[in-house]
Design an enzyme around this catalytic site. Structure first.
Site, PDB file in Angstrom:
ATOM      1  CE1 TYR A 135    -103.684  -1.345 -69.996  1.00 30.09           C
ATOM      2  CE2 TYR A 135    -106.018  -1.155 -70.506  1.00 30.09           C
ATOM      3  CZ  TYR A 135    -104.977  -1.027 -69.620  1.00 30.09           C
ATOM      4  OH  TYR A 135    -105.234  -0.560 -68.358  1.00 30.09           O
ATOM      5  CE  LYS A 140     -88.010   1.862 -65.323  1.00 30.23           C
ATOM      6  NZ  LYS A 140     -87.636   2.566 -64.063  1.00 30.23           N
ATOM      7  CG  ASP A 143     -88.916   5.162 -61.884  1.00 26.48           C
ATOM      8  OD1 ASP A 143     -88.842   5.989 -62.816  1.00 26.48           O
ATOM      9  OD2 ASP A 143     -87.920   4.518 -61.492  1.00 26.48           O
ATOM     10  CG  ASP A 203    -105.198   1.735 -66.111  1.00 21.45           C
ATOM     11  OD1 ASP A 203    -106.303   2.284 -65.933  1.00 21.45           O
ATOM     12  OD2 ASP A 203    -104.870   0.666 -65.563  1.00 21.45           O
ATOM     13  CG  ASP A 245    -106.938   4.676 -60.955  1.00 21.39           C
ATOM     14  OD1 ASP A 245    -107.480   5.069 -62.006  1.00 21.39           O
ATOM     15  OD2 ASP A 245    -107.375   3.729 -60.271  1.00 21.39           O
TER      16      ASP A 245
HETATM   17  C1  IPM Z   1    -109.711   2.841 -67.118  1.00 18.40           C
HETATM   18  C2  IPM Z   1    -110.050   1.468 -66.602  1.00 18.40           C
HETATM   19  C3  IPM Z   1    -109.994   0.460 -67.747  1.00 18.40           C
HETATM   20  C4  IPM Z   1    -108.600   0.479 -68.329  1.00 18.40           C
HETATM   21  C5  IPM Z   1    -110.412  -0.968 -67.355  1.00 18.40           C
HETATM   22  C6  IPM Z   1    -111.798  -1.017 -66.798  1.00 18.40           C
HETATM   23  C7  IPM Z   1    -110.276  -1.924 -68.526  1.00 18.40           C
HETATM   24  O1  IPM Z   1    -109.205   1.120 -65.559  1.00 18.40           O
HETATM   25  O2  IPM Z   1    -110.378   3.292 -68.076  1.00 18.40           O
HETATM   26  O3  IPM Z   1    -108.810   3.464 -66.575  1.00 18.40           O
HETATM   27  O4  IPM Z   1    -107.692  -0.182 -67.799  1.00 18.40           O
HETATM   28  O5  IPM Z   1    -108.399   1.144 -69.351  1.00 18.40           O
HETATM   29 MG    MG Z   2    -107.960   2.699 -64.905  1.00 17.68          MG
END
Ligand code: IPM
Ligand code: MG
Length: 361
Positions: free
Chosen positions: A141, A191, A223, A247, A251
């Site tokens: 990032y 990884k 993975d 990240d 999710d």
């Molecule tokens: C998160 C989000 C952010 C990230 C985006 C909005 C930049 O997806 O906090 O998970 O990638 O960190």
């Molecule tokens: Mg995110």
């Protein structure tokens, strides 16, 4: 206790979920006799529209002064084709770096009343209780060189994943400290069969682990971890990984909780002189422009982030527990937003916020 909180509602549903989070914060303060001095500033797309910058200097100064920062979400479709350095998301990267919050704690747990909200089988999800610790201020990032340059008749895109020993060691220590107060198990995700950064990551994690002989350590390739998260999620207690892996996998973790709208997060790094954490608190979900402004979004991720703030930045364990308990009561009552697939009419964002306040009493 009197404390200051900077709120950064940001974009899309960030605005409406933050409103409910503040409602709950104010309610807790009233009930427990605290005073929260609230101020609001701009971050993300709204900040670009109003000031030209996703992370205006004023916001930067305010977040450094505040005792804690509560964020909604950033991102708007009108910036989709803008270069990364100008986008709303860059504001978020900026504030994380400014506050030095290198550890992003993303707890993922199942709720008995939400088992059917997850597409996974109940027996897989029931009893899940883990914390994903995402390294937040390093890795791909932030790494340089980065950019898109011309090359021949086309272009070359470049990003750099880079980590130092210290960056890995500090987030690893944080993970082991957390595990000590939980089920004493750390899973480190990397990884290392391909990436040098991951080889260093694993080496440093193994070194740091020697300071914590009471905590079990194991390693998973990213993975495989993605698969294990849905195959056997109950094996996880504290799971630590670099920024982008965190990240992505957080999710995926949201599927276990029933909806990404459920996930809170706390980003911490340094302690204040009083021993509490400098913290940035935000739900894991994004700005969801498709449902923004419709009073439909699930505010529980944002409200859970308030609970985390009370605990980590103000040492208020009892108050945090009251919020979490109230959230569970609301879930049990079935007054939940559409993302949780309620049996009857879905509740609105505002109704859920109000219901949490009522449940706090
Ligand atoms: C998160 C989000 C952010 C990230 C985006 C909005 C930049 O997806 O906090 O998970 O990638 O960190
Ligand atoms: Mg995110």
């Amino acid at each position: 206790m009197e404390f200051s909180v900077l709120t950064l509602p940001g974009d899309g549903i960030g605005i409406e979920v933050t409103r409910e989070a503040i409602r709950v914060l104010q309610h807790i303060c009233q009930k427990f006799g605290h005073k929260a001095n609230l101020s609001e500033a701009l971050l993300g797309g709204i900040a670009i529209h109003k000031t030209g910058s996703p992370f205006p200097a004023e916001t930067e100064a305010l977040c450094q002064q505040a005792d804690a920062t509560l964020m909604g979400a950033v991102g708007l479709p009108e910036f989709d084709n803008w270069p990364p350095e100008k986008r709303p998301e860059r504001g978020l990267l900026g504030i994380r770096k400014t506050l030095g919050v290198y550890a992003n704690l993303r707890p993922v747990r199942s709720y008995a009343s939400l088992l059917d909200s997850s597409p996974l089988k109940n027996h897989l999800v029931d009893g899940v209780d883990m914390i994903i610790v995402r390294e937040l201020t390093g890795g791909i990032y932030y790494g340089t060189p980065r950019g898109i340059t011309e090359e021949g008749s086309g272009h070359r895109g470049t990003n750099t994943m880079t980590y130092t020993t210290e960056e890995i060691a500090r987030v690893t220590r944080m993970s082991f400290e957390l595990a000590r107060n939980r089920r004493k198990k750390v899973t480190s995700v990397d990884k290392s069969n391909v990436l040098e950064t991951s080889q260093l990551w694993r080496r440093v994690v193994v070194e740091v682990a020697k300071e914590y002989p009471d905590v079990e350590l194991n390693h998973l390739l990213v993975d495989n971890c993605a698969m294990q998260l849905v195959l056997n999620p109950k094996q996880f207690d504290v799971v630590v990984m670099e920024n982008m892996f965190g990240d992505i996998l957080s999710d995926e973790g949201a599927v276990l909780a029933g909806s990404i709208g459920m996930l809170p997060s706390a980003s911490i790094g340094t302690r204040k002189p009083n021993g509490y954490w400098v913290g940035l608190y935000e739900p894991v979900h994004g700005s969801a422009p498709d449902i923004a402004g419709q009073n439909k979004a699930n505010p529980l991720g944002a409200i859970g982030s308030v609970a985390a703030m009370l605990e980590y930045s103000f040492g208020m364990k009892e108050e945090a527990a009251a919020v979490n308990k109230a959230m569970e009561a609301v879930l049990d009552s079935g007054r939940v937003t559409a993302d949780l697939r309620p049996k009857g009419q879905p509740a609105t964002t505002e109704q859920v916020g109000q219901a949490v306040c009522e449940a706090i009493g």
